[in-house]
Design a protein around this motif. Structure first.
Motif, short mmCIF file in Angstrom:
data_model
loop_
_atom_site.label_atom_id
_atom_site.label_comp_id
_atom_site.label_asym_id
_atom_site.label_seq_id
_atom_site.Cartn_x
_atom_site.Cartn_y
_atom_site.Cartn_z
N THR A 106 11.03 3.21 0.38
CA THR A 106 10.32 4.04 1.42
C THR A 106 9.35 2.80 2.02
O THR A 106 9.35 1.82 1.09
CB THR A 106 9.59 4.95 0.78
N CYS A 107 8.33 3.05 2.73
CA CYS A 107 7.40 1.83 3.12
C CYS A 107 6.64 1.70 2.04
O CYS A 107 6.17 0.62 1.73
CB CYS A 107 6.59 2.50 4.53
N GLU A 108 6.22 2.77 1.23
CA GLU A 108 5.21 2.72 0.07
C GLU A 108 5.74 1.79 -0.87
O GLU A 108 5.23 0.82 -1.45
CB GLU A 108 4.71 4.12 -0.63
N ASN A 109 6.89 2.19 -1.25
CA ASN A 109 7.80 1.24 -2.40
C ASN A 109 7.96 -0.13 -2.17
O ASN A 109 7.86 -1.08 -2.63
CB ASN A 109 8.99 1.93 -2.67
N LYS A 132 -0.22 -4.14 4.61
CA LYS A 132 -0.32 -2.94 5.52
C LYS A 132 1.05 -3.22 6.29
O LYS A 132 1.51 -4.12 6.92
CB LYS A 132 -1.40 -2.97 6.66
#
Length: 133
Positions: A106-109, A132
């Motif tokens: 994911t983007c977060e990970n 970001k």
């Protein structure tokens, strides 16, 4: 002395699939990513220093991000390391750029991974302030 934050924008292309996800992102698909890297530090104050007035030369920051992140993920397919072995083998046989991650991509990970990678190579005079994606 005032600490200064500098941000540089990077772009890359990558694909991923979210294994076990209950929506369409479980399928392999791609994105055009924009990554903002912000560093913080004190400007060099030394008239004799070639980088006088800089926190970090943008060229040096570009090289760090290029070697640490972009060379690894640009035009790659990110899949969890425990993805279907037949799929992984087929992709490797076709010479696809494949990055098997220990996490759900994911983007977060991905940001957590990028932070870890960048912190290892940041010069001691600056700190990674934020990312970001």
């Amino acid at each position: 002395m005032t600490k200064i934050r500098l941000t540089r924008l990077f772009t890359f292309e990558a694909a991923h699939a979210l294994q076990g996800y209950d929506g369409p992102c479980r399928n392999i698909h791609g994105h055009s990513y924009k990554l903002q890297v912000t560093i913080i530090g004190l400007p060099i104050i030394n008239d004799e220093h070639p980088k006088n007035g800089m926190v970090l030369d943008f060229g040096d920051l570009k090289q760090l991000v290029q070697e640490t992140i972009l060379d690894v993920v640009d035009h790659a397919l990110l899949l969890r390391a425990d993805s279907d072995s037949d799929l992984v083998e087929a992709l490797r046989k076709l010479n696809h750029k494949l990055l098997l991650t220990p996490y759900q991509p994911t983007c977060e990970n991905m940001l957590i991974d990028f932070k870890t990678r960048l912190r290892k190579v940041m010069p001691g005079s600056v700190a990674l302030h934020s990312l970001k994606l």
